[in-house]
Design an enzyme around this catalytic site. Structure first.
Site, PDB file in Angstrom:
ATOM      1  CD  GLU A  73      -5.333   5.912   5.010  1.00 15.42           C
ATOM      2  OE1 GLU A  73      -5.044   4.709   5.054  1.00 15.42           O
ATOM      3  OE2 GLU A  73      -4.482   6.812   4.918  1.00 15.42           O
ATOM      4  CB  CYS A 119      -0.284   8.493   4.031  1.00 16.23           C
ATOM      5  SG  CYS A 119       1.286   9.256   3.720  1.00 16.23           S
ATOM      6  CD  GLU A 135       4.219   7.203   5.233  1.00 17.03           C
ATOM      7  OE1 GLU A 135       3.079   7.153   5.748  1.00 17.03           O
ATOM      8  OE2 GLU A 135       4.427   7.575   4.080  1.00 17.03           O
ATOM      9  CE  LYS A 139       4.997  -4.976  -4.808  1.00 17.36           C
ATOM     10  NZ  LYS A 139       4.134  -4.371  -5.848  1.00 17.36           N
TER      11      LYS A 139
END
Ligand code: ADP
Length: 505
Positions: free
Chosen positions: A409, A312, A278, A203
């Site tokens: 973040e 990331c 992750e 997906k």
């Protein structure tokens, strides 16, 4: 060059290759057939450089998820895939890599108009990286091994046992990927799973589904049997959640935000699926006093502005020793201001827009919160007054550890810079985060580097570089940055179950 950096060119028209792809009307890939969603619902896809709708993709519902899981289940449980020799799986993966190579220009352009990154970067990083990833993992198909062991099972005088451990594919895997490297993230998921003999339902992110669909066409062209790879476009909270909850799925592999990773981990518990995650990061970059200033400036710029900071492992917290702090910040701010923003298909562009309006607003609101909490803007700090989702490369100084811009973040081109005097203090500051994905140390002092590496809590520590990834090098996070490691042998372990066999002989 244009004197006013706020005035940038408009996005050039895409090539006929991309126009032809979009004209084929994107569909879902189920059992090697391109099908509409059962509901007929679709989702818009926007070009981030202009905000214009460029495609509509199916919004897969639970019926479509059921169809895809059934196809993947059948291919795994009784299809030719399970019977296929490892070398045949290897050959298919190589063939796919060759097709990616042959269609590299089109894939790079699609990635650019879908994600916003420049076609140039997609053509030197994303597309060849994807090709090489399939090639690297292809080799693993023929190299999955087990071990034998000597046991000491007692109570049966004279009995002998032959004991070994085999690794078997885990089964049907749902693979949910983000929008920052759409094609490469699909490869990181599909390649090891297919090498291990699993079947997949991929997906892509709703913001960037196009390159995965083109990859689906290449998967069929390569000759993968029906049901081995299925691709569902749709929203995370519906299509993604239905995949995670589905009892026919054996494992979920996810890359994305820590927030969604936690939801997925909880949801997968009901059926005790295998889960690998992750997730996010707030990676520190530590510059020691002996570091080369020019190298540190270039490194810091690359660490945070590569892919517009939508990485990331982005080096989003910069810690520089007081001795060279001012020089590094001056250099970094100059580098940030010199970066040419523009649409991804324009040749002179160095950094594209962010992926979506939502992401642009999120990043700008972080910058605003930093300013309100007392941070100063050394470079950037605002959007570009231009259609599209542009944010200027931003350097924030005078920040405090408790500010949101330091703790959370941002996932954009924003770095917070802090000065330090004492090594123990900077280690504490670097580790003072729920995340632990990446970190980098900049020094020419070998001993200092080796002493510092074990003190940093992160899945990857780079020395004098940042954001370097390789198919052979395990990748993943400590703490809230995830569970499990991708790449290399570690990835094969994620997609295989260990089976102990104990035979009385
Ligand atoms: P970001 O915040 O960077 O957009 P997300 O973690 O929201 O990243 O999304 C990463 C991927 O996870 C996307 O494919 C998205 O559709 C999917 N996703 C989002 N929410 C869920 C959910 N509740 N269950 C399963 N998948 C989800």
């Amino acid at each position: 060059m244009n004197a006013n950096p706020n005035v940038i060119p408009m996005q050039p028209a895409p090539s006929s290759l991309v126009r032809d792809f979009l004209a084929r009307k994107p569909r879902l890939l189920i059992n090697n057939e391109w099908v509409e969603s059962r509901s007929g619902k679709t989702l818009p896809v926007y070009d981030p450089a202009s905000g214009r709708e460029i495609a509509r993709v199916p919004d897969a519902g639970s019926e479509d998820v059921n169809r895809a899981v059934a196809a993947a289940r059948a291919a795994f449980d009784s299809g030719p895939w399970s019977e296929m020799l490892p070398k045949a799986r290897e050959a298919l993966l190589w063939k796919l890599a060759d097709l990616i190579d042959r269609n590299a220009e089109e894939l790079a352009e699609l990635e650019s108009v879908d994600n916003g990154k420049t076609r140039f970067m997609a053509s030197i990083i994303d597309v060849p990286g994807t090709r090489d990833y399939f090639r690297y993992m292809a080799g693993y198909a023929t190299k999955i091994e087990g071990v034998t062991m000597q046991t000491s099972i007692g109570g049966m005088p004279g009995a002998k046992f032959h004991t070994y451990v085999a690794r078997e594919p885990v089964g049907v895997v749902a693979q949910i990927v983000p929008w920052n490297f759409p094609l490469a993230m699909a490869a990181w998921k599909l390649a090891p799973a297919l090498a291990a003999g699993c079947t997949c339902i991929l997906k892509p992110a709703e913001q960037t589904p196009l390159s995965a669909l083109r990859l689906g066409e290449l998967i069929i062209e390569a000759g993968f049997p029906p049901g081995v790879v299925n691709i569902l476009t749709g929203l995370g909270e519906s299509t993604g959640a239905a995949l995670v909850a589905h009892p026919g799925v054996d494992k979920v592999a996810f890359t994305g935000s820590t927030e969604v990773g936690k939801i997925i981990n909880k949801a997968a518990t009901d059926t005790l699926k295998r889960v690998s995650l992750e997730l996010g990061g707030k990676s520190p970059m530590i510059v020691l006093p002996d570091a080369d200033v020019g190298q540190a400036v270039g490194g810091a710029a690359m660490a945070i502005f590569f892919n517009a900071g939508q990485v990331c492992t982005a080096g989003s917290r910069l810690y520089v020793h007081a001795k060279i702090f001012d020089k590094v910040i001056e250099g970094l701010s100059g580098a940030a201001s010199a970066i040419r923003l523009g649409p991804g298909l324009e040749q002179s562009t160095e950094m594209g827009p962010l992926v979506s309006k939502e992401q642009q607003e999120r990043v700008l609101s972080y910058i605003e919160s930093g300013k309100q909490e007392g941070a100063s803007v050394a470079a950037g700090g605002e959007a570009l007054s231009h259609p599209g989702y542009f944010v200027k490369p931003t350097v924030l100084v005078n920040v405090k550890p408790q500010m949101r811009v330091v703790k959370e973040e941002i996932f954009g081109p924003v770095v917070v810079a802090q000065r330090f005097d004492d090594l123990d203090d900077v280690v504490k500051a670097a580790n003072d985060s729920p995340y632990g994905l990446g970190a980098s140390i900049w020094t020419n002092n070998l001993s200092a580097a080796h002493r510092l590496v074990p003190r940093i809590k992160a899945g990857t520590v780079w020395v004098n570089c940042h954001n370097m990834v390789d198919a052979a090098m395990p990748f993943g996070g400590f703490k809230s940055s995830g569970i499990g490691r991708e790449h290399g042998r570690a990835a094969i372990e994620l997609y295989t179950e260990s089976k102990s066999v104990c035979m009385l002989v």
